[in-house]
Design a protein around this motif. Structure first.
Motif, PDB file in Angstrom:
ATOM      1  N   ALA A 248      23.902   5.814  10.852  1.00 27.67           N
ATOM      2  CA  ALA A 248      24.552   5.021   9.808  1.00 27.67           C
ATOM      3  C   ALA A 248      25.392   3.905  10.424  1.00 27.67           C
ATOM      4  N   VAL A 249      26.100   4.211  11.508  1.00 23.14           N
ATOM      5  CA  VAL A 249      26.874   3.180  12.200  1.00 23.14           C
ATOM      6  C   VAL A 249      25.951   2.108  12.761  1.00 23.14           C
ATOM      7  N   GLU A 250      24.821   2.521  13.296  1.00 25.15           N
ATOM      8  CA  GLU A 250      23.857   1.564  13.838  1.00 25.15           C
ATOM      9  C   GLU A 250      23.342   0.623  12.747  1.00 25.15           C
ATOM     10  N   ARG A 251      23.118   1.188  11.537  1.00 29.04           N
ATOM     11  CA  ARG A 251      22.650   0.355  10.429  1.00 29.04           C
ATOM     12  C   ARG A 251      23.707  -0.671  10.034  1.00 29.04           C
ATOM     13  N   ARG A 252      24.971  -0.248   9.950  1.00 30.07           N
ATOM     14  CA  ARG A 252      26.043  -1.170   9.588  1.00 30.07           C
ATOM     15  C   ARG A 252      26.219  -2.249  10.658  1.00 30.07           C
ATOM     16  N   ARG A 253      26.053  -1.882  11.908  1.00 29.57           N
ATOM     17  CA  ARG A 253      26.189  -2.870  12.975  1.00 29.57           C
ATOM     18  C   ARG A 253      25.087  -3.922  12.888  1.00 29.57           C
ATOM     19  N   ALA A 254      23.868  -3.486  12.574  1.00 32.09           N
ATOM     20  CA  ALA A 254      22.764  -4.448  12.451  1.00 32.09           C
ATOM     21  C   ALA A 254      23.047  -5.459  11.340  1.00 32.09           C
ATOM     22  N   ALA A 255      23.578  -4.956  10.196  1.00 30.50           N
ATOM     23  CA  ALA A 255      23.891  -5.874   9.088  1.00 30.50           C
ATOM     24  C   ALA A 255      25.001  -6.848   9.490  1.00 30.50           C
ATOM     25  N   ALA A 256      26.026  -6.348  10.196  1.00 32.75           N
ATOM     26  CA  ALA A 256      27.121  -7.223  10.634  1.00 32.75           C
ATOM     27  C   ALA A 256      26.619  -8.263  11.632  1.00 32.75           C
ATOM     28  N   GLU A 257      25.709  -7.879  12.504  1.00 32.55           N
ATOM     29  CA  GLU A 257      25.155  -8.812  13.477  1.00 32.55           C
ATOM     30  C   GLU A 257      24.350  -9.905  12.785  1.00 32.55           C
ATOM     31  N   HIS A 258      23.599  -9.529  11.737  1.00 30.21           N
ATOM     32  CA  HIS A 258      22.826 -10.522  10.990  1.00 30.21           C
ATOM     33  C   HIS A 258      23.762 -11.522  10.301  1.00 30.21           C
ATOM     34  N   ALA A 259      24.871 -11.013   9.725  1.00 28.73           N
ATOM     35  CA  ALA A 259      25.828 -11.904   9.064  1.00 28.73           C
ATOM     36  C   ALA A 259      26.457 -12.871  10.062  1.00 28.73           C
ATOM     37  N   LEU A 260      26.760 -12.387  11.255  1.00 24.88           N
ATOM     38  CA  LEU A 260      27.338 -13.264  12.275  1.00 24.88           C
ATOM     39  C   LEU A 260      26.337 -14.336  12.697  1.00 24.88           C
ATOM     40  N   ALA A 261      25.067 -13.974  12.788  1.00 21.86           N
ATOM     41  CA  ALA A 261      24.043 -14.954  13.166  1.00 21.86           C
ATOM     42  C   ALA A 261      24.008 -16.118  12.174  1.00 21.86           C
ATOM     43  N   ILE A 262      24.146 -15.806  10.880  1.00 21.80           N
ATOM     44  CA  ILE A 262      24.133 -16.862   9.866  1.00 21.80           C
ATOM     45  C   ILE A 262      25.331 -17.777  10.033  1.00 21.80           C
ATOM     46  N   LEU A 263      26.499 -17.214  10.350  1.00 20.67           N
ATOM     47  CA  LEU A 263      27.682 -18.041  10.579  1.00 20.67           C
ATOM     48  C   LEU A 263      27.473 -18.985  11.762  1.00 20.67           C
ATOM     49  N   LEU A 264      26.674 -18.547  12.730  1.00 21.03           N
ATOM     50  CA  LEU A 264      26.402 -19.379  13.903  1.00 21.03           C
ATOM     51  C   LEU A 264      25.281 -20.379  13.659  1.00 21.03           C
ATOM     52  N   GLY A 265      24.705 -20.367  12.451  1.00 16.97           N
ATOM     53  CA  GLY A 265      23.612 -21.286  12.148  1.00 16.97           C
ATOM     54  C   GLY A 265      22.305 -20.899  12.816  1.00 16.97           C
ATOM     55  N   ARG A 266      22.109 -19.600  13.042  1.00 16.33           N
ATOM     56  CA  ARG A 266      20.902 -19.132  13.715  1.00 16.33           C
ATOM     57  C   ARG A 266      20.224 -18.072  12.868  1.00 16.33           C
ATOM     58  N   PRO A 267      18.888 -17.964  12.954  1.00 14.97           N
ATOM     59  CA  PRO A 267      18.215 -16.864  12.253  1.00 14.97           C
ATOM     60  C   PRO A 267      18.552 -15.542  12.912  1.00 14.97           C
ATOM     61  N   PRO A 268      18.703 -14.473  12.129  1.00 16.43           N
ATOM     62  CA  PRO A 268      19.074 -13.178  12.715  1.00 16.43           C
ATOM     63  C   PRO A 268      18.126 -12.702  13.810  1.00 16.43           C
ATOM     64  N   ALA A 269      16.844 -13.074  13.709  1.00 16.71           N
ATOM     65  CA  ALA A 269      15.880 -12.594  14.705  1.00 16.71           C
ATOM     66  C   ALA A 269      16.149 -13.159  16.093  1.00 16.71           C
TER      67      ALA A 269
END
Length: 489
Positions: A248-269
């Motif tokens: 569950a923690v791993e899932r939440r971390r993945a979502a947080a990482e994707h949100a940070l990628a958008i703030l950086l102007g980059r695709p999550p992948a």
């Protein structure tokens, strides 16, 4: 001589009327500003270290995130400043506002146009007093001329419109700074959230490993016939539960990482944050004087500039009740033959409007001007209320940040004691279980308490980091000639 006197008299009259501006004098509305923050009074030494506020919006916000000493955060902030799409959109809105300001300012100057072309026309026989069947051929008139038009700034209408556009551009600049500061804070908070989840993930990895060892111990004791299958089933349950919570923690971390990628102007992948468990963040952030918020906060500056623009538009609405003076003229050549167009004898000029009048005075419009003036005044009152609300909100956010950091610091100290006590209890329960003096339920309860207290400690560390970011944002960003010093843990 008579024409010269007329022109001189007209010019003097225009200057006098231009000085009769009807725009209300703008004064920043008074707000109730406390002498000091309620929470800051608990740390007067920190408050004295804060640099006195300076007038403010042109000042660079500074790289305030450097106080955290986190190289990964420094790199993320640089990427966000250069690639975030919302920030680029805000910059484009600022460019639009400044272009609109230049557009409105152009009304201060005359417009000059040049034209060339023929006019083909035939006047009616009746208009020329000719017989009905008299010969009246059409004629062609060639023109090459320059036209000039200028609206005199009577009663400050043009100046008020320029003032409003200028304030709008300044508001857009403040809003751009607000978006920029919000982006910096969002990146920092997303980064600390990921690091907090990394710390939780590390905690669960240790918990899973510990419960795996416990399961092996229980399995051996069961195989030896020392315990019942019930203890074995409970050990397997606790082991599987720890694995599930780790995922569950791993899932939440993945979502947080994707949100940070958008703030950086980059695709999550294309973005991956290296795991780095969060350490305890301890900063002493001085709050300074409440009055400094009126100068430092970009959202308050934007609200104040909106008031100034609304006040200027009240002047525009008032000026609509007074005459407008538009000076026009055309100078050039005209001829019925294109070959004679540029001859000296073909020169011509017109002073005054081709259509309408030089001076126009509104008389009746069905209440349109009254309605627009009432609308402008109501808009100003709305912006005054918004400004005062923005100030109150800023005070609340700073007080929240100061109290949050203070209480979280005290809570972290108490939580450390809780973790130490839980670990000691778990150690004793395992020793007693091995000796046969305690049941396995005691071991399970003790292990659960350790995990719960450690998760609470990790959560507090994350909240303290994010609260520090929120407080710096509430204070308007970075500061100069002052530093946030680490506080004793």
């Amino acid at each position: 001589m008579r024409v010269s006197r007329l022109l001189l008299t007209s010019g003097l009259l225009m200057l006098v009327l231009a000085g009769c501006a009807v725009t209300p004098e703008y004064k920043r509305p008074a707000v109730d500003v406390p002498a000091a923050f309620k929470e800051a009074s608990l740390s007067p030494e920190a408050a004295r270290r804060w640099k006195a506020a300076q007038p403010a919006e042109a000042m660079s916000r500074g790289q305030w995130w450097l106080v955290f000493g986190d190289e990964a955060l420094n790199r993320l902030e640089e990427q966000a400043m250069s690639a975030n799409q919302n920030l680029k959109a805000a910059a484009a809105r600022l460019a639009q506002a400044r272009a609109m300001q230049r557009d409105v300012e152009s009304a201060r100057y005359p417009t000059v146009d040049a034209g060339f072309g023929p006019t083909r026309q035939r006047a009616s026989n009746a208009s020329q007093g000719l017989d009905e069947d008299a010969h009246n051929p059409p004629s062609t008139l060639w023109r090459a001329q320059t036209t000039v038009s200028y609206e005199a700034d009577l009663f400050g209408r043009v100046s008020a419109a320029v003032d409003a556009a200028t304030a709008d551009a300044q508001q857009s600049a403040a809003l751009f700074q607000s978006v920029r500061l919000a982006l910096q804070a969002d990146v920092a908070q997303a980064h600390f959230l990921i690091r907090r989840l990394d710390a939780e993930a590390a905690l669960f990895r240790d918990t899973v490993a510990l419960r795996r060892q416990t399961l092996d111990l229980v399995q051996r004791r069961f195989d030896a016939g020392a315990i019942s299958e019930l203890d074995l089933a409970r050990a397997r349950t606790e082991y599987a539960s720890a694995q599930s919570q780790s995922l569950a923690v791993e899932r939440r971390r993945a979502a947080a990482e994707h949100a940070l990628a958008i703030l950086l102007g980059r695709p999550p992948a294309s973005f991956a944050a290296a795991p780095a468990p969060l350490d305890r963040v301890t900063l002493s952030i001085p709050a300074g004087l409440p009055s400094s918020l009126l100068e430092r906060r970009p959202d308050i500056a934007a609200a104040e500039r909106a008031m100034a623009a609304a006040n200027a538009r009240v002047g525009v609405a008032k000026a609509a009740f007074f005459p407008r003076l538009t000076l026009t003229g055309a100078f050039g050549y005209e001829s019925s033959q294109i070959g004679d167009l540029l001859q000296w004898s073909s020169r011509s000029f017109i002073l005054g409007p081709l259509v309408g009048t030089v001076l126009s005075l509104p008389i009746f419009d069905g209440g349109q001007r009254d309605a627009r003036l009432a609308q402008a005044k109501a808009r100003y009152e709305e912006d005054v209320a918004r400004y005062r609300q923005a100030v109150l909100t800023a005070f609340r956010e700073v007080e929240d940040g100061l109290s949050g950091l203070r209480i979280l610091g005290e809570q972290a100290g108490v939580q450390d004691e809780a973790v130490a006590s839980a670990e000691r209890a778990a150690q004793l329960s395992r020793v007693q279980y091995r000796a046969g003096d305690a049941g396995y339920l005691d071991v399970i309860d003790a292990d659960r308490a350790v995990l719960q207290q450690k998760r609470a400690a990790v959560a507090l560390n994350g909240e303290r980091a994010q609260a520090a970011v929120a407080l710096i944002r509430a204070l308007g960003g970075g500061w100069e000639n002052a530093s946030a010093q680490p506080a004793p843990a």
